[in-house]
Design a protein around this motif. Structure first.
Motif, PDB file in Angstrom:
ATOM      1  N   PHE A 142       0.815  -1.151  -0.028  1.00 30.74           N
ATOM      2  CA  PHE A 142      -0.061  -0.097  -0.023  1.00 30.74           C
ATOM      3  C   PHE A 142       0.800   1.252  -0.015  1.00 30.74           C
ATOM      4  O   PHE A 142       1.494   1.430   1.210  1.00 30.74           O
ATOM      5  N   LEU A 143       0.944   1.819  -1.095  1.00 32.91           N
ATOM      6  CA  LEU A 143       1.817   3.215  -1.452  1.00 32.91           C
ATOM      7  C   LEU A 143       1.007   4.282  -1.902  1.00 32.91           C
ATOM      8  O   LEU A 143       0.241   3.936  -2.908  1.00 32.91           O
ATOM      9  N   MET A 144       1.350   5.447  -1.457  1.00 36.78           N
ATOM     10  CA  MET A 144       0.679   6.500  -2.305  1.00 36.78           C
ATOM     11  C   MET A 144      -0.934   6.682  -2.211  1.00 36.78           C
ATOM     12  O   MET A 144      -1.324   7.075  -3.017  1.00 36.78           O
ATOM     13  N   GLY A 145      -1.372   5.989  -1.228  1.00 41.18           N
ATOM     14  CA  GLY A 145      -2.737   5.986  -0.889  1.00 41.18           C
ATOM     15  C   GLY A 145      -3.366   5.016  -1.764  1.00 41.18           C
ATOM     16  O   GLY A 145      -4.626   5.028  -1.745  1.00 41.18           O
ATOM     17  N   THR A 146      -2.747   3.982  -2.356  1.00 41.85           N
ATOM     18  CA  THR A 146      -3.386   3.180  -3.269  1.00 41.85           C
ATOM     19  C   THR A 146      -2.565   1.718  -3.072  1.00 41.85           C
ATOM     20  O   THR A 146      -1.451   1.581  -2.510  1.00 41.85           O
ATOM     21  N   VAL A 147      -3.236   0.604  -3.626  1.00 44.59           N
ATOM     22  CA  VAL A 147      -2.777  -0.687  -3.442  1.00 44.59           C
ATOM     23  C   VAL A 147      -1.947  -0.870  -4.676  1.00 44.59           C
ATOM     24  O   VAL A 147      -2.155  -0.595  -6.081  1.00 44.59           O
ATOM     25  N   VAL A 148      -0.439  -1.381  -4.593  1.00 50.98           N
ATOM     26  CA  VAL A 148       0.447  -1.511  -5.821  1.00 50.98           C
ATOM     27  C   VAL A 148       0.854  -2.818  -5.899  1.00 50.98           C
ATOM     28  O   VAL A 148       1.286  -3.346  -5.000  1.00 50.98           O
ATOM     29  N   THR A 149       0.610  -3.390  -7.223  1.00 45.80           N
ATOM     30  CA  THR A 149       0.928  -4.737  -7.272  1.00 45.80           C
ATOM     31  C   THR A 149       1.871  -4.959  -8.502  1.00 45.80           C
ATOM     32  O   THR A 149       1.586  -4.324  -9.609  1.00 45.80           O
ATOM     33  N   VAL A 150       2.980  -5.579  -8.185  1.00 51.17           N
ATOM     34  CA  VAL A 150       3.663  -6.006  -9.515  1.00 51.17           C
ATOM     35  C   VAL A 150       4.094  -7.419  -9.447  1.00 51.17           C
ATOM     36  O   VAL A 150       4.354  -8.117  -8.520  1.00 51.17           O
ATOM     37  N   LYS A 151       3.695  -7.877 -10.956  1.00 51.52           N
ATOM     38  CA  LYS A 151       3.835  -9.435 -11.073  1.00 51.52           C
ATOM     39  C   LYS A 151       4.913  -9.670 -12.079  1.00 51.52           C
ATOM     40  O   LYS A 151       4.840  -9.057 -13.172  1.00 51.52           O
ATOM     41  N   ILE A 152       6.053 -10.536 -11.785  1.00 50.51           N
ATOM     42  CA  ILE A 152       6.954 -10.862 -12.712  1.00 50.51           C
ATOM     43  C   ILE A 152       6.792 -12.442 -13.259  1.00 50.51           C
ATOM     44  O   ILE A 152       6.872 -13.176 -12.247  1.00 50.51           O
ATOM     45  N   TYR A 153       6.541 -12.693 -14.537  1.00 45.52           N
ATOM     46  CA  TYR A 153       6.323 -13.969 -15.088  1.00 45.52           C
ATOM     47  C   TYR A 153       7.787 -14.593 -15.472  1.00 45.52           C
ATOM     48  O   TYR A 153       7.742 -15.801 -15.970  1.00 45.52           O
ATOM     49  N   ASP A 154       8.715 -13.758 -15.839  1.00 39.81           N
ATOM     50  CA  ASP A 154      10.005 -14.591 -16.033  1.00 39.81           C
ATOM     51  C   ASP A 154      10.678 -15.391 -14.787  1.00 39.81           C
ATOM     52  O   ASP A 154      10.391 -14.877 -13.721  1.00 39.81           O
ATOM     53  N   LYS A 155      11.185 -16.328 -15.222  1.00 37.85           N
ATOM     54  CA  LYS A 155      11.769 -17.434 -14.216  1.00 37.85           C
ATOM     55  C   LYS A 155      12.884 -16.662 -13.620  1.00 37.85           C
ATOM     56  O   LYS A 155      13.396 -15.951 -14.195  1.00 37.85           O
ATOM     57  N   ASN A 156      12.872 -16.927 -12.286  1.00 34.61           N
ATOM     58  CA  ASN A 156      14.103 -16.708 -11.403  1.00 34.61           C
ATOM     59  C   ASN A 156      14.403 -15.031 -11.529  1.00 34.61           C
ATOM     60  O   ASN A 156      15.652 -14.761 -11.504  1.00 34.61           O
ATOM     61  N   LYS A 157      13.519 -14.391 -11.493  1.00 39.71           N
ATOM     62  CA  LYS A 157      13.501 -12.716 -11.510  1.00 39.71           C
ATOM     63  C   LYS A 157      12.858 -12.126 -10.205  1.00 39.71           C
ATOM     64  O   LYS A 157      12.829 -10.873 -10.194  1.00 39.71           O
ATOM     65  N   GLU A 158      12.766 -13.056  -9.318  1.00 41.85           N
ATOM     66  CA  GLU A 158      12.122 -12.442  -8.011  1.00 41.85           C
ATOM     67  C   GLU A 158      12.659 -11.237  -7.530  1.00 41.85           C
ATOM     68  O   GLU A 158      12.114 -10.440  -6.927  1.00 41.85           O
ATOM     69  N   ASP A 159      14.210 -11.281  -7.668  1.00 40.79           N
ATOM     70  CA  ASP A 159      15.002 -10.243  -6.753  1.00 40.79           C
ATOM     71  C   ASP A 159      14.641  -8.720  -7.508  1.00 40.79           C
ATOM     72  O   ASP A 159      14.901  -7.764  -6.931  1.00 40.79           O
ATOM     73  N   VAL A 160      14.429  -8.778  -8.791  1.00 37.24           N
ATOM     74  CA  VAL A 160      13.921  -7.430  -9.467  1.00 37.24           C
ATOM     75  C   VAL A 160      13.049  -6.719  -8.676  1.00 37.24           C
ATOM     76  O   VAL A 160      12.801  -5.479  -8.896  1.00 37.24           O
ATOM     77  N   LEU A 161      12.269  -7.424  -7.869  1.00 35.97           N
ATOM     78  CA  LEU A 161      10.863  -6.817  -7.198  1.00 35.97           C
ATOM     79  C   LEU A 161      11.583  -5.736  -5.906  1.00 35.97           C
ATOM     80  O   LEU A 161      11.007  -4.856  -5.800  1.00 35.97           O
ATOM     81  N   ASP A 162      12.826  -5.835  -5.731  1.00 35.83           N
ATOM     82  CA  ASP A 162      13.351  -4.901  -4.844  1.00 35.83           C
ATOM     83  C   ASP A 162      13.677  -3.717  -5.510  1.00 35.83           C
ATOM     84  O   ASP A 162      13.276  -2.642  -4.920  1.00 35.83           O
ATOM     85  N   PRO A 163      14.406  -3.674  -6.629  1.00 35.32           N
ATOM     86  CA  PRO A 163      14.683  -2.503  -7.051  1.00 35.32           C
ATOM     87  C   PRO A 163      13.341  -1.724  -7.684  1.00 35.32           C
ATOM     88  O   PRO A 163      13.246  -0.381  -7.785  1.00 35.32           O
ATOM     89  N   VAL A 164      12.439  -2.502  -8.067  1.00 32.27           N
ATOM     90  CA  VAL A 164      11.064  -1.845  -8.662  1.00 32.27           C
ATOM     91  C   VAL A 164      10.379  -1.098  -7.283  1.00 32.27           C
ATOM     92  O   VAL A 164      10.099   0.146  -7.720  1.00 32.27           O
ATOM     93  N   LYS A 201      11.688  -0.033  -4.529  1.00 31.11           N
ATOM     94  CA  LYS A 201      12.630   1.047  -4.324  1.00 31.11           C
ATOM     95  C   LYS A 201      12.301   2.449  -5.019  1.00 31.11           C
ATOM     96  O   LYS A 201      12.267   3.388  -4.534  1.00 31.11           O
ATOM     97  N   LYS A 202      11.973   2.108  -6.367  1.00 31.16           N
ATOM     98  CA  LYS A 202      11.904   3.185  -7.478  1.00 31.16           C
ATOM     99  C   LYS A 202      10.495   3.724  -7.098  1.00 31.16           C
ATOM    100  O   LYS A 202      10.548   4.990  -7.108  1.00 31.16           O
ATOM    101  N   ILE A 203       9.658   3.063  -6.779  1.00 36.15           N
ATOM    102  CA  ILE A 203       8.341   3.506  -6.498  1.00 36.15           C
ATOM    103  C   ILE A 203       8.336   4.281  -5.422  1.00 36.15           C
ATOM    104  O   ILE A 203       7.714   5.299  -5.220  1.00 36.15           O
ATOM    105  N   GLN A 204       8.905   3.879  -4.230  1.00 39.96           N
ATOM    106  CA  GLN A 204       8.941   4.656  -3.143  1.00 39.96           C
ATOM    107  C   GLN A 204       9.929   6.006  -3.316  1.00 39.96           C
ATOM    108  O   GLN A 204       9.460   7.063  -2.537  1.00 39.96           O
ATOM    109  N   LYS A 205      11.134   5.997  -3.853  1.00 40.95           N
ATOM    110  CA  LYS A 205      11.604   7.196  -4.087  1.00 40.95           C
ATOM    111  C   LYS A 205      10.659   8.215  -5.064  1.00 40.95           C
ATOM    112  O   LYS A 205      10.877   9.377  -4.496  1.00 40.95           O
ATOM    113  N   LEU A 206      10.094   7.898  -5.861  1.00 40.77           N
ATOM    114  CA  LEU A 206       9.260   8.798  -6.674  1.00 40.77           C
ATOM    115  C   LEU A 206       8.221   9.239  -5.699  1.00 40.77           C
ATOM    116  O   LEU A 206       7.711  10.306  -5.748  1.00 40.77           O
ATOM    117  N   ALA A 207       7.530   8.415  -4.996  1.00 37.58           N
ATOM    118  CA  ALA A 207       6.242   8.743  -4.297  1.00 37.58           C
ATOM    119  C   ALA A 207       7.143   9.762  -3.140  1.00 37.58           C
ATOM    120  O   ALA A 207       6.161  10.863  -3.037  1.00 37.58           O
TER     121      ALA A 207
END
Length: 357
Positions: A47-69, A71-77
């Motif tokens: 829950f960020l910026m007053g709304t529910v934010v969801t990101v889903k990655i369908y590539d295999k073995n890319k779960e770690d990319v959610l961290d920089p994603v 982090k970017k959202i929070q920085k811009l917010a």
């Protein structure tokens, strides 16, 4: 927190049968990239910026990319969010220095405000990033929402004029020329952040993903079956999750503006959150909701408000003129489509009727 004044109202349909049932025959093979995708995505919701934010990655073995994603959202917010009475964000600093001095900002915020001013100009002021004094008065979507007096509205209307936003490209500064002016990026910020999240995903080699910032949706690549994603368009008269139809898209943003999620009721009259900068009241026309499909979500976010402000007839004409795909839903449950969508949109709710202008 006075931030997102518009909620995109799109349901992304993620059931497996829709992954495999549309867009590609059994004899066709998914392209090579999708041998590296899965039907069980790495997913994170916050829950960020007053709304529910969801990101889903369908590539295999890319779960770690959610961290920089995220982090970017929070920085811009943090750079964009307007905090009542406190100068915490870059936009706060701009507003508090209105009529006083220019404020140097980050590259992202300068780019976002430049885009917002450009769209304000295209809309001739029906979309205006300096609407802050008016949206703060109504504060629709917040516990202290109220209908302002006419005197209060009259007092803030002269402060709303994007032409008095002074941008200095060399110094990367923003200056509001008149004291009391306020920038409110709620009509474009989610789209901009969505685009930045997409860029982070692509930079990390992600080829298949869904970004959903409170209904502001971007579908990256194709799904695990090698088909386009199926996106449902929200029924504006029902709770979130009920749809009127669907379209299939890949590498596209889908943004909706509507009257139905954030509103204020006063003496039996409903006031929605899409405010007209020219008269100070919510827009009154025949549109209940408009969805815009674009390559860049920043464009879709701004255009959804711009098209809403014009009504169905003028909105359709403007969308056709600039070559953007859009779906208009009226209060009478009529659905109007721009020309390129007529063979792409699938109506599934019999209470609605596709009409041709």
């Amino acid at each position: 927190m006075n931030y997102l004044k518009k909620t995109g109202l799109i349901l992304l349909i993620l059931f497996t049968f829709l992954f495999t049932g549309c867009g590609q025959s059994k004899n066709e093979t998914a392209d090579e990239n999708h041998s590296q995708t899965t039907t069980n995505p790495a997913s994170r919701t916050e829950f960020l910026m007053g709304t529910v934010v969801t990101v889903k990655i369908y590539d295999k073995n890319k779960e770690d990319v959610l961290d920089p994603v995220f982090k970017k959202i929070q920085k811009l917010a943090d750079e964009i969010t307007v905090n009542d009475g406190e100068a915490k964000s870059e936009v706060d600093k701009i507003n508090q220095n209105a009529g006083i001095s220019p404020v140097e900002v980050s590259e992202d915020i300068f780019t976002l405000i430049t885009a917002g001013k450009t769209y304000s100009d295209r809309a001739n002021g029906s979309f205006d990033i300096t609407i802050g004094p008016l949206s703060s008065l109504w504060h629709i979507g917040f516990p202290d929402a109220r209908k302002p007096t006419q005197e209060e509205i009259n007092n803030v209307l002269p402060l709303i004029d994007y032409r008095f936003v002074e941008l200095n490209d060399d110094k990367q500064t923003v200056y509001l020329q008149n004291k009391g002016m306020e920038i409110d990026l709620g009509g474009i910020a989610k789209g901009f952040i969505t685009d930045k999240v997409r860029d982070v995903l692509v930079d990390h080699g992600v080829t298949s993903a869904i970004i959903d910032l409170g209904g502001n949706v971007y579908v990256l690549g194709k799904n695990a079956s090698g088909n386009k994603w199926t996106v449902g368009i929200q029924d504006p008269f029902s709770p979130r999750g009920q749809i009127i139809g669907s379209i299939q898209e890949a590498n596209k943003s889908i943004v909706t503006s509507g009257i139905y999620e954030r509103y204020l009721e006063v003496n039996g009259e409903i006031y929605h959150h899409l405010l007209n900068p020219q008269d100070g009241y919510p827009f009154k026309n025949d549109i209940a909701g408009v969805s815009v499909i674009t390559d860049e979500s920043t464009d879709g976010d701004a255009l959804s408000t711009l098209l809403f402000s014009k009504g169905v007839k003028d909105g359709l004409a403007y969308a056709e003129k600039i070559g953007v795909d859009a779906i208009f839903i009226t209060h009478n449950k009529d659905v109007y489509l721009t020309s390129k969508l007529k063979n792409k949109f699938k109506l599934t709710n019999k209470e609605f009727t596709v009409k041709h202008p």
